[in-house]
Design an enzyme around this catalytic site. Sequence first.
Site, PDB file in Angstrom:
ATOM      1  N   TYR A  73       9.140 -18.951 -56.968  1.00  0.00           N
ATOM      2  CA  TYR A  73       9.945 -17.782 -56.600  1.00  0.00           C
ATOM      3  C   TYR A  73       9.168 -16.833 -55.694  1.00  0.00           C
ATOM      4  CZ  TYR A  73      12.751 -13.547 -57.035  1.00  0.00           C
ATOM      5  OH  TYR A  73      13.508 -12.424 -56.757  1.00  0.00           O
ATOM      6  N   SER A  78      12.099  -9.957 -52.041  1.00  0.00           N
ATOM      7  CA  SER A  78      11.631  -9.414 -53.323  1.00  0.00           C
ATOM      8  C   SER A  78      10.254  -8.806 -53.127  1.00  0.00           C
ATOM      9  CB  SER A  78      11.539 -10.524 -54.377  1.00  0.00           C
ATOM     10  OG  SER A  78      10.932 -10.046 -55.573  1.00  0.00           O
TER      11      SER A  78
END
Length: 264
Positions: free
Chosen positions: A169, A155
């Site tokens: 995350y 990401s």
Amino acid sequence: MTAIDPSLVSLFTVAGKTVLVTGGSRGIGFAVAKGFVRAGARVYICSRSAEACEAAAKELSQYGECHALAANLGSAEECRSLADRLAERESRLDVLVNNAGAIWAEKLEEYPESGWDKVFNLNVKGPFFLVKSLLPLLKAAASHENPARVITVGSIDGLHVPSHETYAYSSSKAAVHQLSKHLADQLAPSSITVNVIAPGMFHSKMLKGTLEERGEEAMLAPVPLKRFANDTDMAGTAIFLASPAGSYITGAVLPVDGGTATTL
């Protein structure tokens, strides 16, 4: 009309390859799996829900060959189990796409250990132990000129500090980027490449809450290309990395984010 050189078309072929896509029942994983199926690969998808996995595989089977293998990849034991079940069906694995992932958003003062562990178990521990468990199948598919491929979905939140409180995350994605580089170095002598796709904003379940809270215009403000990533963006990048055109790329983190990373 000028004829297309068949050798150039074959640069991007993945036909006949055996591919495993984790988290393949929805979102980015489903888009990537669909791309590989339509391109002529034999695809296995897994997700935690056997029902969702079977339904997705049935839908994708209208385009080609797709099979479901339900698994929760948050533990080393489940990773070994998935690898064993795949080995019962296949003697080699050309492409592993580590896409399964989790997110947890919570205020710092209230961030729970359970949320942190859930995210790191699935986002970091899962890809590591799945690669470890699938090494025999990956090595069986690998050759000097045509390596086996490991593609992990990271990401851009692993490349910058996000504005929302998704501590585990963003940290897990930075960790899996580094893990992939380490694995790329370790597995290069075995003719296995390891790369990362770092998506920007993609219409998915993970993004839904933030999108509803902030609105599309505000979300796209920092994106130079002013749109969300789509299925073609995700599938095309994965297919490129898995094709002959991507055979000499390893240890790379490739942002697919409309230019967002350039503004960080």
